[in-house]
Scaffold this motif. Sequence first.
Motif, mmCIF file in Angstrom:
data_model
loop_
_atom_site.group_PDB
_atom_site.id
_atom_site.type_symbol
_atom_site.label_atom_id
_atom_site.label_comp_id
_atom_site.label_asym_id
_atom_site.label_seq_id
_atom_site.Cartn_x
_atom_site.Cartn_y
_atom_site.Cartn_z
ATOM 1 N N ASP A 1 0.814 -1.218 0.000
ATOM 2 C CA ASP A 1 0.000 0.000 0.000
ATOM 3 C C ASP A 1 0.847 1.267 0.000
ATOM 4 O O ASP A 1 0.544 2.218 -0.728
ATOM 5 N N ARG A 2 1.890 1.297 0.818
ATOM 6 C CA ARG A 2 2.685 2.523 0.942
ATOM 7 C C ARG A 2 3.622 2.753 -0.239
ATOM 8 O O ARG A 2 4.236 3.816 -0.349
ATOM 9 N N TRP A 3 3.732 1.766 -1.129
ATOM 10 C CA TRP A 3 4.617 1.895 -2.290
ATOM 11 C C TRP A 3 3.843 2.115 -3.588
ATOM 12 O O TRP A 3 4.451 2.377 -4.622
ATOM 13 N N LYS A 4 2.540 2.007 -3.552
ATOM 14 C CA LYS A 4 1.765 2.018 -4.796
ATOM 15 C C LYS A 4 1.870 3.329 -5.572
ATOM 16 O O LYS A 4 1.777 3.334 -6.794
ATOM 17 N N LYS A 5 2.047 4.448 -4.873
ATOM 18 C CA LYS A 5 2.107 5.748 -5.542
ATOM 19 C C LYS A 5 3.538 6.204 -5.842
ATOM 20 O O LYS A 5 3.760 7.354 -6.214
ATOM 21 N N THR A 6 4.498 5.308 -5.718
ATOM 22 C CA THR A 6 5.900 5.679 -5.879
ATOM 23 C C THR A 6 6.174 6.215 -7.278
ATOM 24 O O THR A 6 5.933 5.543 -8.284
ATOM 25 N N GLU A 7 6.707 7.429 -7.330
ATOM 26 C CA GLU A 7 7.012 8.061 -8.611
ATOM 27 C C GLU A 7 8.462 7.846 -9.038
ATOM 28 O O GLU A 7 8.776 7.836 -10.236
ATOM 29 N N MET B 1 14.633 15.518 -4.961
ATOM 30 C CA MET B 1 13.351 14.822 -5.115
ATOM 31 C C MET B 1 12.173 15.783 -4.939
ATOM 32 O O MET B 1 11.061 15.345 -4.667
ATOM 33 N N GLN B 2 12.418 17.057 -5.129
ATOM 34 C CA GLN B 2 11.358 18.034 -4.909
ATOM 35 C C GLN B 2 10.351 18.104 -6.043
ATOM 36 O O GLN B 2 9.308 18.763 -5.920
ATOM 37 N N ASP B 3 10.631 17.444 -7.166
ATOM 38 C CA ASP B 3 9.701 17.440 -8.299
ATOM 39 C C ASP B 3 8.739 16.248 -8.251
ATOM 40 O O ASP B 3 7.918 16.078 -9.159
ATOM 41 N N VAL B 4 8.844 15.422 -7.212
ATOM 42 C CA VAL B 4 7.911 14.305 -7.019
ATOM 43 C C VAL B 4 7.381 14.377 -5.592
ATOM 44 O O VAL B 4 7.944 15.062 -4.742
ATOM 45 N N GLN B 5 6.310 13.654 -5.323
ATOM 46 C CA GLN B 5 5.732 13.648 -3.977
ATOM 47 C C GLN B 5 6.069 12.376 -3.216
ATOM 48 O O GLN B 5 6.424 12.404 -2.044
ATOM 49 N N HIS B 6 5.970 11.233 -3.899
ATOM 50 C CA HIS B 6 6.200 9.937 -3.256
ATOM 51 C C HIS B 6 7.391 9.255 -3.914
ATOM 52 O O HIS B 6 7.389 9.034 -5.130
ATOM 53 N N TRP B 7 8.385 8.908 -3.128
ATOM 54 C CA TRP B 7 9.595 8.329 -3.686
ATOM 55 C C TRP B 7 10.221 7.351 -2.695
ATOM 56 O O TRP B 7 9.800 7.261 -1.545
ATOM 57 N N ALA B 8 11.193 6.601 -3.169
ATOM 58 C CA ALA B 8 11.781 5.542 -2.348
ATOM 59 C C ALA B 8 13.277 5.414 -2.629
ATOM 60 O O ALA B 8 13.804 6.028 -3.565
#
Length: 374
Positions: free
Chosen positions: A120-126, A332-339
């Motif tokens: 769930d916490r990775w599904k929106k990873t950009e 990483m300021q151009d994305v919201q969700h990242w890993a």
Amino acid sequence: MAKTRKKQVEEVAAPIVHGAAELPAVTVDDYNLEIKDGDGFIGDRACKSAFSDRLEDWRKRVRRAGPDPLGETPTRDFSKKQLDALFSGEEPLATALILGAIDDYAAAFAGVIQRFMKEDRWKKTERIAIGGGFKQSHIGALAIARTQLLLRTEGIRTELSIIRQHSDDAGLIGAVQLMPPWMMKGHDAIVAVDIGGTNIRAGIVELRQKDAADFSRARVWKSDIWRHADDDPRRGTSIERLVEMIDTLVSKADKAKLVPAPVIGIACPGIIDADGSILRGGQNLPGGNWESERFNLPEALTKAIPQIGGHDTFVIMHNDAVVQGLSQVPFMQDVQHWAVLTIGTGLGNAHFSNRPAPEDKKPQKKPKTRTERK
């Protein structure tokens, strides 16, 4: 003036705890994700030794019908530079053999990422930043690029990028993101430590806030490394050696008139409790028993180094993959969700969401420690 005062009050009110989920610039959504199947932890399929295993498998199969294009050197004895040279050399069979291992590794790595993305916490990873030493070789970079292509063929748009700093530096530089910037005002640097199952590295991270307030220009000014795996020390001996390394680095900074803040940021494997104890995942640390309820690394360092520059020492600790990922916050300021995925002895992992501007934040409740939860 009112906005500036509000910002300062909220930053002071926010708790500064070990292993925190809420950091000044990001929320740590998840880290140290452990997913098992019938063959064990799936992350192990993309760890540092996984590529060597696939290369060895190719060599064994090739030897059944002829000479090995890579010669007689055992696979484990090849350095990254040597394999890069063989891959780019004039022997096409050697290049083709290594390429086979790259393709196999990339397929496994893509499979691991796809499995993580189901969480769930990775599904929106950009975007996923890849760290660890493997990325610094030509072969490693190619394997990561091949993994990206395989993900795209499966319709996955998540971008793979490579952590900008050298793997030795990223685990130190990320420590500057563990605390609010006001804690470092008036200082030129902080002390950072990266503890692993093979090495302990300590360094002076120069903040360079005048060049970039977001720490995008931060760099490791000086560092020292101890390969404790060669010495097999006890835990107490390891702490003593680390204290010596820090004292020496602080002394060098003082002589160079580089004023360090009274702060030590620590990157360490495992699940880090709010009180600084290691709940699990520290089994490979030197001397063992780092997860004992009677041992607390931040407390041990604070006792051994009570002051830096005439001020009381503040120690803050988080998971090593988290800290290595934090080195990428400015980029990483151009994305919201990242890993971040770190290719090492295992596959370190952490997931982040960028936080709003400080004036929009609300003070967070301090999480309970292991003792308080009992």
